[in-house]
Design a protein around this motif. Structure first.
Motif, PDB file in Angstrom:
ATOM      1  N   ALA A  75       0.844  -1.197   0.000  1.00  0.00           N
ATOM      2  CA  ALA A  75       0.000   0.000   0.000  1.00  0.00           C
ATOM      3  C   ALA A  75       0.877   1.245   0.000  1.00  0.00           C
ATOM      4  O   ALA A  75       2.002   1.224   0.517  1.00  0.00           O
ATOM      5  CB  ALA A  75      -0.911   0.000   1.229  1.00  0.00           C
ATOM      6  N   SER A  78      -2.284   7.869  -0.385  1.00  0.00           N
ATOM      7  CA  SER A  78      -3.020   8.604  -1.412  1.00  0.00           C
ATOM      8  C   SER A  78      -3.269  10.041  -0.969  1.00  0.00           C
ATOM      9  O   SER A  78      -3.483  10.919  -1.799  1.00  0.00           O
ATOM     10  CB  SER A  78      -4.340   7.903  -1.747  1.00  0.00           C
ATOM     11  OG  SER A  78      -5.193   7.868  -0.631  1.00  0.00           O
ATOM     12  N   ILE A 106      -9.380  -1.817  -0.751  1.00  0.00           N
ATOM     13  CA  ILE A 106      -8.415  -0.970  -1.460  1.00  0.00           C
ATOM     14  C   ILE A 106      -7.949   0.208  -0.608  1.00  0.00           C
ATOM     15  O   ILE A 106      -6.763   0.483  -0.511  1.00  0.00           O
ATOM     16  CB  ILE A 106      -9.030  -0.426  -2.778  1.00  0.00           C
ATOM     17  CG1 ILE A 106      -9.438  -1.574  -3.697  1.00  0.00           C
ATOM     18  CG2 ILE A 106      -8.056   0.511  -3.488  1.00  0.00           C
ATOM     19  CD1 ILE A 106      -8.312  -2.424  -4.222  1.00  0.00           C
ATOM     20  N   ALA A 107      -8.872   0.925   0.002  1.00  0.00           N
ATOM     21  CA  ALA A 107      -8.552   2.174   0.702  1.00  0.00           C
ATOM     22  C   ALA A 107      -8.582   2.002   2.215  1.00  0.00           C
ATOM     23  O   ALA A 107      -9.368   1.223   2.747  1.00  0.00           O
ATOM     24  CB  ALA A 107      -9.532   3.264   0.293  1.00  0.00           C
ATOM     25  N   LYS A 128      -4.332   8.533   4.334  1.00  0.00           N
ATOM     26  CA  LYS A 128      -5.232   7.681   3.558  1.00  0.00           C
ATOM     27  C   LYS A 128      -4.366   6.809   2.670  1.00  0.00           C
ATOM     28  O   LYS A 128      -3.481   7.310   1.962  1.00  0.00           O
ATOM     29  CB  LYS A 128      -6.196   8.530   2.743  1.00  0.00           C
ATOM     30  CG  LYS A 128      -7.108   9.372   3.616  1.00  0.00           C
ATOM     31  CD  LYS A 128      -8.001  10.266   2.806  1.00  0.00           C
ATOM     32  CE  LYS A 128      -8.834  11.144   3.736  1.00  0.00           C
ATOM     33  NZ  LYS A 128      -9.642  12.097   2.981  1.00  0.00           N
ATOM     34  N   SER A 129      -4.618   5.502   2.728  1.00  0.00           N
ATOM     35  CA  SER A 129      -3.790   4.562   1.974  1.00  0.00           C
ATOM     36  C   SER A 129      -4.550   3.980   0.795  1.00  0.00           C
ATOM     37  O   SER A 129      -5.787   3.964   0.770  1.00  0.00           O
ATOM     38  CB  SER A 129      -3.319   3.425   2.886  1.00  0.00           C
ATOM     39  OG  SER A 129      -4.426   2.655   3.322  1.00  0.00           O
ATOM     40  N   HIS A 130      -3.772   3.505  -0.158  1.00  0.00           N
ATOM     41  CA  HIS A 130      -4.322   2.842  -1.337  1.00  0.00           C
ATOM     42  C   HIS A 130      -3.489   1.584  -1.587  1.00  0.00           C
ATOM     43  O   HIS A 130      -2.279   1.679  -1.774  1.00  0.00           O
ATOM     44  CB  HIS A 130      -4.258   3.763  -2.556  1.00  0.00           C
ATOM     45  CG  HIS A 130      -4.818   3.141  -3.797  1.00  0.00           C
ATOM     46  ND1 HIS A 130      -6.160   3.168  -4.093  1.00  0.00           N
ATOM     47  CD2 HIS A 130      -4.221   2.454  -4.794  1.00  0.00           C
ATOM     48  CE1 HIS A 130      -6.363   2.531  -5.225  1.00  0.00           C
ATOM     49  NE2 HIS A 130      -5.203   2.085  -5.679  1.00  0.00           N
ATOM     50  N   ARG A 131      -4.151   0.445  -1.553  1.00  0.00           N
ATOM     51  CA  ARG A 131      -3.453  -0.819  -1.812  1.00  0.00           C
ATOM     52  C   ARG A 131      -3.197  -0.945  -3.309  1.00  0.00           C
ATOM     53  O   ARG A 131      -4.100  -0.799  -4.124  1.00  0.00           O
ATOM     54  CB  ARG A 131      -4.278  -1.989  -1.281  1.00  0.00           C
ATOM     55  CG  ARG A 131      -4.254  -2.033   0.244  1.00  0.00           C
ATOM     56  CD  ARG A 131      -4.981  -3.223   0.787  1.00  0.00           C
ATOM     57  NE  ARG A 131      -4.663  -3.378   2.208  1.00  0.00           N
ATOM     58  CZ  ARG A 131      -5.274  -4.226   3.002  1.00  0.00           C
ATOM     59  NH1 ARG A 131      -6.220  -5.039   2.525  1.00  0.00           N
ATOM     60  NH2 ARG A 131      -4.934  -4.313   4.270  1.00  0.00           N
ATOM     61  N   ILE A 132      -1.923  -1.228  -3.619  1.00  0.00           N
ATOM     62  CA  ILE A 132      -1.499  -1.284  -5.025  1.00  0.00           C
ATOM     63  C   ILE A 132      -1.335  -2.704  -5.534  1.00  0.00           C
ATOM     64  O   ILE A 132      -0.973  -2.921  -6.681  1.00  0.00           O
ATOM     65  CB  ILE A 132      -0.186  -0.492  -5.241  1.00  0.00           C
ATOM     66  CG1 ILE A 132       0.923  -1.019  -4.344  1.00  0.00           C
ATOM     67  CG2 ILE A 132      -0.447   0.993  -5.014  1.00  0.00           C
ATOM     68  CD1 ILE A 132       2.280  -0.399  -4.584  1.00  0.00           C
TER      69      ILE A 132
END
Length: 140
Positions: A75, A78, A106-107, A128-132
């Motif tokens: 992650a 974002s 995802i978030a 705020k995170s975003h899994r890649i």
């Protein structure tokens, strides 16, 4: 103690030149949770002779990174915000504690509090995170 969270943090730390350069140490790890620490050094001071906000942000961002990657799914940030509440001084030991507020597929949203050695809040950070996709350890 979650051994997988610790393993993920160790893998990340091995490649985290920024955290290593700043002298950041990992104190605690669990799923969605991380505690890291850093001592304010003279080269971290700004023109007012207080800890540069970017250094404090980096400490919080590191705790955030380890917490949002603790489940092993890669992650990135974002969005992040920080509120500086009091200055850090040379020699202060700052501790950042990251806690998951929400983690979806995802978030995610994580709150990080940075305190000094006197248990006084220095800053509050929200990431705020975003899994890649992919695994932190590189394993399938």
């Amino acid at each position: 103690m979650n051994h997988n969270a610790w393993r993920n943090a160790r893998v990340m730390y091995e490649n985290d030149a920024c955290a290593q350069t700043l002298g950041i140490d990992i104190l605690e790890m669990d799923e969605g949770y991380a505690v890291v620490t850093m001592t304010v050094l003279p080269q971290m001071l700004n023109g007012h002779q207080t800890c540069h906000g970017g250094q404090i942000f980096s400490l919080a961002d590191t705790a955030f990174a380890y917490a949002c990657n603790s489940q092993g799914i890669a992650a990135v940030a974002s969005a992040c915000t920080i509120d500086f509440l009091r200055p850090g001084k040379v020699g202060d030991k700052l501790t950042a504690t990251a806690r998951v507020k929400h983690q979806g597929t995802i978030a995610g949203v994580y709150d990080i509090e940075i305190i000094n050695q006197h248990q006084k809040t220095v800053a509050l950070f929200r990431g705020k995170s975003h899994r890649i996709g992919g695994r932190v350890t590189g394993e399938a």
